[in-house]
Design an enzyme around this catalytic site. Sequence first.
Site, PDB file in Angstrom:
ATOM      1  N   LYS A  40       0.817  -1.218   0.000  1.00 37.13           N
ATOM      2  CA  LYS A  40       0.000   0.000   0.000  1.00 37.13           C
ATOM      3  C   LYS A  40       0.849   1.266   0.000  1.00 37.13           C
ATOM      4  O   LYS A  40       0.535   2.245  -0.680  1.00 37.13           O
ATOM      5  CB  LYS A  40      -0.947  -0.007   1.201  1.00 37.13           C
ATOM      6  N   GLU A 139       0.205  -1.130   7.250  1.00 34.70           N
ATOM      7  CA  GLU A 139       0.945  -2.374   7.001  1.00 34.70           C
ATOM      8  C   GLU A 139       2.352  -2.334   7.601  1.00 34.70           C
ATOM      9  O   GLU A 139       3.211  -3.127   7.243  1.00 34.70           O
ATOM     10  CB  GLU A 139       1.020  -2.667   5.494  1.00 34.70           C
ATOM     11  N   GLY A 215     -16.016   2.597  -2.771  1.00 31.46           N
ATOM     12  CA  GLY A 215     -15.842   1.769  -3.966  1.00 31.46           C
ATOM     13  C   GLY A 215     -16.474   2.415  -5.180  1.00 31.46           C
ATOM     14  O   GLY A 215     -16.263   3.603  -5.451  1.00 31.46           O
ATOM     15  N   ALA A 216     -17.282   1.629  -5.903  1.00 32.09           N
ATOM     16  CA  ALA A 216     -17.903   2.130  -7.131  1.00 32.09           C
ATOM     17  C   ALA A 216     -18.864   3.293  -6.871  1.00 32.09           C
ATOM     18  O   ALA A 216     -19.214   4.044  -7.794  1.00 32.09           O
ATOM     19  CB  ALA A 216     -18.650   0.995  -7.822  1.00 32.09           C
ATOM     20  N   GLU A 217     -19.284   3.466  -5.607  1.00 31.61           N
ATOM     21  CA  GLU A 217     -20.218   4.568  -5.279  1.00 31.61           C
ATOM     22  C   GLU A 217     -19.501   5.899  -5.080  1.00 31.61           C
ATOM     23  O   GLU A 217     -20.151   6.917  -4.828  1.00 31.61           O
ATOM     24  CB  GLU A 217     -21.007   4.267  -3.999  1.00 31.61           C
ATOM     25  N   GLY A 245      -7.767   1.876  -3.898  1.00 27.02           N
ATOM     26  CA  GLY A 245      -7.709   2.675  -2.672  1.00 27.02           C
ATOM     27  C   GLY A 245      -6.399   3.447  -2.576  1.00 27.02           C
ATOM     28  O   GLY A 245      -6.372   4.603  -2.135  1.00 27.02           O
ATOM     29  N   ASP A 246      -5.319   2.813  -2.983  1.00 26.19           N
ATOM     30  CA  ASP A 246      -4.011   3.480  -2.922  1.00 26.19           C
ATOM     31  C   ASP A 246      -3.978   4.680  -3.858  1.00 26.19           C
ATOM     32  O   ASP A 246      -3.450   5.744  -3.507  1.00 26.19           O
ATOM     33  CB  ASP A 246      -2.902   2.490  -3.302  1.00 26.19           C
ATOM     34  N   ALA A 274      -7.844   3.471 -11.871  1.00 26.38           N
ATOM     35  CA  ALA A 274      -6.955   2.416 -11.367  1.00 26.38           C
ATOM     36  C   ALA A 274      -7.539   1.018 -11.555  1.00 26.38           C
ATOM     37  O   ALA A 274      -6.785   0.053 -11.728  1.00 26.38           O
ATOM     38  CB  ALA A 274      -6.650   2.657  -9.891  1.00 26.38           C
ATOM     39  N   GLN A 277      -7.153  -1.618 -15.190  1.00 25.16           N
ATOM     40  CA  GLN A 277      -6.001  -2.405 -15.641  1.00 25.16           C
ATOM     41  C   GLN A 277      -5.617  -3.414 -14.562  1.00 25.16           C
ATOM     42  O   GLN A 277      -5.819  -3.156 -13.379  1.00 25.16           O
ATOM     43  CB  GLN A 277      -4.791  -1.482 -15.892  1.00 25.16           C
TER      44      GLN A 277
HETATM   45  O1  RIB Z   1      -3.727  -2.015  -1.684  1.00 26.02           O
HETATM   46  C1  RIB Z   1      -3.217  -3.021  -2.502  1.00 26.02           C
HETATM   47  C2  RIB Z   1      -1.973  -3.610  -1.923  1.00 26.02           C
HETATM   48  O2  RIB Z   1      -2.284  -4.255  -0.710  1.00 26.02           O
HETATM   49  C3  RIB Z   1      -1.294  -4.672  -2.763  1.00 26.02           C
HETATM   50  O3  RIB Z   1      -0.355  -4.139  -3.670  1.00 26.02           O
HETATM   51  C4  RIB Z   1      -0.682  -5.616  -1.734  1.00 26.02           C
HETATM   52  O4  RIB Z   1       0.719  -5.617  -1.744  1.00 26.02           O
HETATM   53  C5  RIB Z   1      -1.257  -5.159  -0.390  1.00 26.02           C
HETATM   54  O5  RIB Z   1      -0.334  -4.461   0.347  1.00 26.02           O
HETATM   55 NA    NA Z   2      -5.506  -2.027 -10.984  1.00 22.40          NA
END
Ligand code: RIB
Ligand code: NA
Length: 300
Positions: A40, A139, A215-217, A245-246, A274, A277
Amino acid sequence: MPKIVVIGSINMDLVALCARFPAPGETLIGERFFTSHGGKGANQAVAARRLGAEVSFIGRVGDDDFGRELLAGLQQEGVNTRHVAVTPGVASGVASITVSGGENAIVVVPGANHVLSPDDVRQAEAEIASADVLLIQLEIPLETVAEVARLAERHGVPLILNPAPAQALPVELLARVAYLTPNQHELMQLLGDTTVSGLESLPVSLAGKVVLTQGAEGAAYADADGRLRHQPGLAVDVVDSTGAGDTFNAALAVFLGLGIEVALKRAVAAGALAVTQPGARGGMPTAVQLDAFLVGSGQR
Ligand code: RIB
Ligand code: NA
Protein backbone atom coordinates in the site's frame (compact mmCIF):
# COMPACT_ATOMS: atom_id res chain seq x y z
CA MET A 1 3.49 20.52 -7.47
CA PRO A 2 3.49 19.50 -3.80
CA LYS A 3 6.09 17.38 -2.06
CA ILE A 4 4.55 14.18 -0.69
CA VAL A 5 6.35 11.88 1.74
CA VAL A 6 4.86 8.39 1.98
CA ILE A 7 5.72 6.14 4.92
CA GLY A 8 4.66 2.50 4.58
CA SER A 9 4.82 -0.96 3.11
CA ILE A 10 6.35 -2.31 -0.07
CA ASN A 11 5.47 -5.83 -1.28
CA MET A 12 5.92 -8.16 -4.21
CA ASP A 13 2.38 -9.09 -5.31
CA LEU A 14 1.89 -12.71 -6.44
CA VAL A 15 -1.36 -12.55 -8.36
CA ALA A 16 -3.56 -15.43 -9.56
CA LEU A 17 -6.58 -14.70 -11.77
CA CYS A 18 -9.35 -17.24 -11.21
CA ALA A 19 -12.91 -17.81 -12.43
CA ARG A 20 -14.02 -17.80 -8.78
CA PHE A 21 -12.48 -17.78 -5.30
CA PRO A 22 -11.35 -21.17 -3.90
CA ALA A 23 -13.16 -22.65 -0.91
CA PRO A 24 -11.15 -23.80 2.16
CA GLY A 25 -9.50 -27.15 1.37
CA GLU A 26 -10.10 -26.80 -2.36
CA THR A 27 -7.49 -26.79 -5.14
CA LEU A 28 -8.56 -24.59 -8.01
CA ILE A 29 -6.96 -24.27 -11.45
CA GLY A 30 -6.33 -20.59 -12.14
CA GLU A 31 -6.37 -18.77 -15.49
CA ARG A 32 -3.26 -16.61 -15.28
CA PHE A 33 -0.45 -15.70 -12.89
CA PHE A 34 1.79 -12.65 -12.72
CA THR A 35 4.01 -10.89 -10.22
CA SER A 36 3.74 -7.13 -9.85
CA HIS A 37 5.09 -4.45 -7.56
CA GLY A 38 2.79 -3.54 -4.69
CA GLY A 39 2.42 -2.71 -1.01
CA LYS A 40 0.00 0.00 0.00
CA GLY A 41 2.78 2.46 0.87
CA ALA A 42 4.83 2.01 -2.28
CA ASN A 43 1.68 2.00 -4.43
CA GLN A 44 0.64 5.34 -2.95
CA ALA A 45 4.13 6.74 -3.59
CA VAL A 46 4.03 5.65 -7.25
CA ALA A 47 0.49 6.96 -7.76
CA ALA A 48 1.42 10.37 -6.30
CA ARG A 49 4.52 10.53 -8.49
CA ARG A 50 2.56 9.68 -11.66
CA LEU A 51 0.18 12.52 -10.78
CA GLY A 52 3.16 14.86 -10.86
CA ALA A 53 4.16 15.29 -7.21
CA GLU A 54 7.70 15.19 -5.88
CA VAL A 55 7.68 11.98 -3.81
CA SER A 56 9.90 10.37 -1.18
CA PHE A 57 9.18 6.92 0.21
CA ILE A 58 10.24 5.73 3.68
CA GLY A 59 10.19 1.95 4.10
CA ARG A 60 12.14 -1.31 4.22
CA VAL A 61 12.81 -4.13 1.80
CA GLY A 62 14.56 -7.44 2.50
CA ASP A 63 18.06 -8.28 1.32
CA ASP A 64 16.69 -10.49 -1.48
CA ASP A 65 15.81 -10.50 -5.19
CA PHE A 66 12.28 -9.20 -4.57
CA GLY A 67 13.70 -6.32 -2.53
CA ARG A 68 16.19 -5.31 -5.21
CA GLU A 69 13.53 -5.48 -7.91
CA LEU A 70 11.01 -3.49 -5.85
CA LEU A 71 13.56 -0.78 -5.10
CA ALA A 72 14.53 -0.49 -8.77
CA GLY A 73 10.83 -0.24 -9.64
CA LEU A 74 10.35 2.76 -7.34
CA GLN A 75 13.43 4.44 -8.76
CA GLN A 76 12.24 3.92 -12.34
CA GLU A 77 9.02 5.71 -11.40
CA GLY A 78 11.06 8.65 -10.11
CA VAL A 79 10.35 8.13 -6.41
CA ASN A 80 13.15 9.22 -4.05
CA THR A 81 14.30 6.06 -2.20
CA ARG A 82 17.03 7.59 -0.04
CA HIS A 83 15.09 6.51 3.04
CA VAL A 84 14.38 2.94 1.95
CA ALA A 85 16.56 0.59 4.01
CA VAL A 86 17.67 -2.90 2.98
CA THR A 87 17.11 -5.27 5.92
CA PRO A 88 19.61 -8.13 6.32
CA GLY A 89 18.24 -11.58 7.19
CA VAL A 90 14.59 -10.67 6.58
CA ALA A 91 12.47 -11.40 3.51
CA SER A 92 10.79 -8.61 1.54
CA GLY A 93 7.05 -8.24 2.05
CA VAL A 94 4.88 -10.36 -0.22
CA ALA A 95 1.16 -10.34 -0.95
CA SER A 96 -0.63 -13.42 -2.22
CA ILE A 97 -3.56 -12.04 -4.23
CA THR A 98 -6.47 -13.87 -5.83
CA VAL A 99 -8.46 -11.84 -8.34
CA SER A 100 -11.88 -12.92 -9.57
CA GLY A 101 -14.59 -10.86 -11.23
CA GLY A 102 -12.63 -7.64 -10.59
CA GLU A 103 -12.59 -8.31 -6.83
CA ASN A 104 -9.61 -9.49 -4.81
CA ALA A 105 -8.68 -11.45 -1.70
CA ILE A 106 -5.24 -10.65 -0.26
CA VAL A 107 -2.90 -12.28 2.26
CA VAL A 108 0.04 -10.02 3.17
CA VAL A 109 3.17 -11.43 4.80
CA PRO A 110 4.90 -8.24 6.01
CA GLY A 111 8.54 -9.43 6.31
CA ALA A 112 10.81 -6.36 6.24
CA ASN A 113 7.82 -4.00 6.51
CA HIS A 114 7.44 -5.04 10.14
CA VAL A 115 11.02 -4.02 10.87
CA LEU A 116 10.33 -0.36 9.96
CA SER A 117 10.82 1.27 13.36
CA PRO A 118 10.12 4.58 15.10
CA ASP A 119 13.88 5.13 14.95
CA ASP A 120 13.84 4.72 11.15
CA VAL A 121 11.32 7.52 10.79
CA ARG A 122 13.14 9.73 13.31
CA GLN A 123 16.21 9.39 11.08
CA ALA A 124 14.10 10.74 8.23
CA GLU A 125 12.77 13.65 10.32
CA ALA A 126 14.19 16.33 8.01
CA GLU A 127 12.50 14.66 5.03
CA ILE A 128 9.20 14.45 6.92
CA ALA A 129 9.46 18.10 8.02
CA SER A 130 9.99 19.22 4.40
CA ALA A 131 6.79 17.58 3.10
CA ASP A 132 3.62 19.43 2.12
CA VAL A 133 1.55 16.34 2.89
CA LEU A 134 2.38 13.01 4.62
CA LEU A 135 0.66 9.77 3.68
CA ILE A 136 0.66 6.57 5.77
CA GLN A 137 -1.19 3.23 6.07
CA LEU A 138 -1.31 0.30 8.54
CA GLU A 139 0.95 -2.37 7.00
CA ILE A 140 3.85 -1.26 9.24
CA PRO A 141 4.09 -1.38 13.07
CA LEU A 142 1.56 0.85 14.84
CA GLU A 143 4.31 2.37 17.03
CA THR A 144 5.99 3.59 13.83
CA VAL A 145 2.72 5.09 12.60
CA ALA A 146 2.35 6.81 15.98
CA GLU A 147 5.87 8.26 15.74
CA VAL A 148 5.15 9.66 12.27
CA ALA A 149 2.01 11.28 13.67
CA ARG A 150 4.08 12.93 16.44
CA LEU A 151 6.60 14.22 13.89
CA ALA A 152 3.78 15.47 11.66
CA GLU A 153 2.34 17.42 14.58
CA ARG A 154 5.75 18.78 15.62
CA HIS A 155 6.43 20.12 12.13
CA GLY A 156 2.88 21.17 11.28
CA VAL A 157 2.62 18.89 8.23
CA PRO A 158 -0.86 17.48 7.46
CA LEU A 159 -0.96 13.67 7.75
CA ILE A 160 -3.40 11.50 5.78
CA LEU A 161 -3.85 8.10 7.44
CA ASN A 162 -5.29 5.36 5.25
CA PRO A 163 -6.46 2.93 7.98
CA ALA A 164 -5.90 -0.24 5.93
CA PRO A 165 -5.82 -3.09 6.76
CA ALA A 166 -8.57 -2.37 9.31
CA GLN A 167 -7.75 -2.12 13.01
CA ALA A 168 -8.77 -0.13 16.10
CA LEU A 169 -6.62 2.98 16.63
CA PRO A 170 -5.62 4.89 19.79
CA VAL A 171 -7.29 8.29 20.32
CA GLU A 172 -3.93 10.11 20.66
CA LEU A 173 -3.06 8.93 17.16
CA LEU A 174 -6.42 9.94 15.69
CA ALA A 175 -6.06 13.37 17.29
CA ARG A 176 -2.83 14.01 15.36
CA VAL A 177 -4.20 13.02 11.96
CA ALA A 178 -5.53 15.61 9.49
CA TYR A 179 -7.56 13.13 7.41
CA LEU A 180 -8.57 9.49 7.73
CA THR A 181 -9.66 7.56 4.64
CA PRO A 182 -11.48 4.39 5.75
CA ASN A 183 -13.96 2.32 3.82
CA GLN A 184 -17.12 1.34 5.70
CA HIS A 185 -15.55 -1.77 7.25
CA GLU A 186 -12.39 0.09 8.29
CA LEU A 187 -14.46 2.90 9.82
CA MET A 188 -16.26 0.43 12.09
CA GLN A 189 -12.99 -1.24 13.06
CA LEU A 190 -11.12 1.96 13.78
CA LEU A 191 -13.91 3.28 16.00
CA GLY A 192 -14.39 -0.13 17.62
CA ASP A 193 -18.11 0.26 16.90
CA THR A 194 -19.88 -2.06 14.46
CA THR A 195 -23.05 0.03 14.47
CA VAL A 196 -21.48 3.06 12.76
CA SER A 197 -22.75 3.46 9.23
CA GLY A 198 -21.71 6.44 7.18
CA LEU A 199 -20.58 9.83 8.45
CA GLU A 200 -23.72 11.01 10.28
CA SER A 201 -22.77 9.80 13.76
CA LEU A 202 -19.03 10.41 14.02
CA PRO A 203 -17.50 11.29 17.39
CA VAL A 204 -16.76 15.04 17.67
CA SER A 205 -13.04 14.25 17.88
CA LEU A 206 -13.18 13.13 14.22
CA ALA A 207 -15.28 16.02 12.93
CA GLY A 208 -13.99 17.20 9.57
CA LYS A 209 -11.38 14.46 9.39
CA VAL A 210 -13.04 11.47 7.76
CA VAL A 211 -13.15 10.80 4.03
CA LEU A 212 -15.21 7.64 3.55
CA THR A 213 -14.35 5.58 0.46
CA GLN A 214 -17.32 3.77 -1.08
CA GLY A 215 -15.84 1.77 -3.97
CA ALA A 216 -17.90 2.13 -7.13
CA GLU A 217 -20.22 4.57 -5.28
CA GLY A 218 -17.43 7.14 -4.95
CA ALA A 219 -16.58 8.82 -1.65
CA ALA A 220 -18.11 11.02 1.04
CA TYR A 221 -16.79 13.71 3.34
CA ALA A 222 -18.38 15.48 6.30
CA ASP A 223 -16.85 18.86 7.18
CA ALA A 224 -16.27 20.09 10.73
CA ASP A 225 -19.85 21.45 10.85
CA GLY A 226 -21.25 18.10 9.76
CA ARG A 227 -22.11 19.25 6.23
CA LEU A 228 -22.01 16.15 4.05
CA ARG A 229 -20.54 16.04 0.58
CA HIS A 230 -20.90 12.98 -1.63
CA GLN A 231 -18.72 12.57 -4.70
CA PRO A 232 -20.42 9.96 -6.92
CA GLY A 233 -18.39 7.18 -8.53
CA LEU A 234 -17.59 7.17 -12.25
CA ALA A 235 -18.59 4.26 -14.48
CA VAL A 236 -15.62 2.24 -15.76
CA ASP A 237 -14.95 -1.35 -16.86
CA VAL A 238 -13.66 -3.12 -13.75
CA VAL A 239 -10.67 -5.38 -14.44
CA ASP A 240 -8.85 -5.44 -11.09
CA SER A 241 -9.74 -3.31 -8.08
CA THR A 242 -6.33 -3.93 -6.43
CA GLY A 243 -4.64 -0.55 -5.86
CA ALA A 244 -7.78 1.56 -6.31
CA GLY A 245 -7.71 2.68 -2.67
CA ASP A 246 -4.01 3.48 -2.92
CA THR A 247 -4.57 5.61 -6.01
CA PHE A 248 -7.47 7.41 -4.29
CA ASN A 249 -5.29 8.24 -1.27
CA ALA A 250 -2.39 9.45 -3.40
CA ALA A 251 -4.62 11.76 -5.44
CA LEU A 252 -6.20 13.13 -2.26
CA ALA A 253 -2.71 13.97 -0.97
CA VAL A 254 -1.49 15.47 -4.24
CA PHE A 255 -4.54 17.73 -4.72
CA LEU A 256 -5.27 18.57 -1.06
CA GLY A 257 -3.78 22.03 -1.58
CA LEU A 258 -6.65 22.80 -4.01
CA GLY A 259 -9.21 22.24 -1.25
CA ILE A 260 -10.93 19.10 -0.06
CA GLU A 261 -13.77 19.29 -2.63
CA VAL A 262 -11.47 19.39 -5.66
CA ALA A 263 -9.19 16.78 -4.09
CA LEU A 264 -12.16 14.47 -3.44
CA LYS A 265 -13.37 14.75 -7.03
CA ARG A 266 -9.93 14.00 -8.46
CA ALA A 267 -9.32 11.17 -6.00
CA VAL A 268 -12.56 9.43 -7.03
CA ALA A 269 -11.64 9.81 -10.71
CA ALA A 270 -8.08 8.54 -10.20
CA GLY A 271 -9.37 5.55 -8.20
CA ALA A 272 -11.82 4.72 -10.99
CA LEU A 273 -9.05 4.69 -13.60
CA ALA A 274 -6.96 2.42 -11.37
CA VAL A 275 -9.45 -0.46 -11.60
CA THR A 276 -9.37 -0.56 -15.42
CA GLN A 277 -6.00 -2.40 -15.64
CA PRO A 278 -4.59 -5.52 -13.97
CA GLY A 279 -2.18 -5.18 -11.04
CA ALA A 280 -2.05 -2.67 -8.21
CA ARG A 281 -0.17 -0.09 -10.29
CA GLY A 282 -1.61 -1.01 -13.68
CA GLY A 283 -4.26 1.67 -14.05
CA MET A 284 -2.72 4.44 -11.95
CA PRO A 285 -3.11 7.55 -14.11
CA THR A 286 -0.63 10.25 -15.00
CA ALA A 287 -1.77 13.86 -14.47
CA VAL A 288 -2.50 14.11 -18.21
CA GLN A 289 -4.60 10.91 -18.22
CA LEU A 290 -6.53 12.06 -15.15
CA ASP A 291 -7.25 15.45 -16.74
CA ALA A 292 -8.48 13.83 -19.96
CA PHE A 293 -10.74 11.48 -17.97
CA LEU A 294 -12.20 14.36 -15.94
CA VAL A 295 -12.91 16.34 -19.10
CA GLY A 296 -14.36 13.26 -20.83
CA SER A 297 -16.70 12.52 -17.94
CA GLY A 298 -17.90 16.11 -17.70
CA GLN A 299 -16.21 16.72 -14.34
CA ARG A 300 -14.07 19.62 -15.55
O1 RIB B 1 -3.73 -2.01 -1.68
C1 RIB B 1 -3.22 -3.02 -2.50
C2 RIB B 1 -1.97 -3.61 -1.92
O2 RIB B 1 -2.28 -4.26 -0.71
C3 RIB B 1 -1.29 -4.67 -2.76
O3 RIB B 1 -0.36 -4.14 -3.67
C4 RIB B 1 -0.68 -5.62 -1.73
O4 RIB B 1 0.72 -5.62 -1.74
C5 RIB B 1 -1.26 -5.16 -0.39
O5 RIB B 1 -0.33 -4.46 0.35
NA1 NA C 1 -5.51 -2.03 -10.98
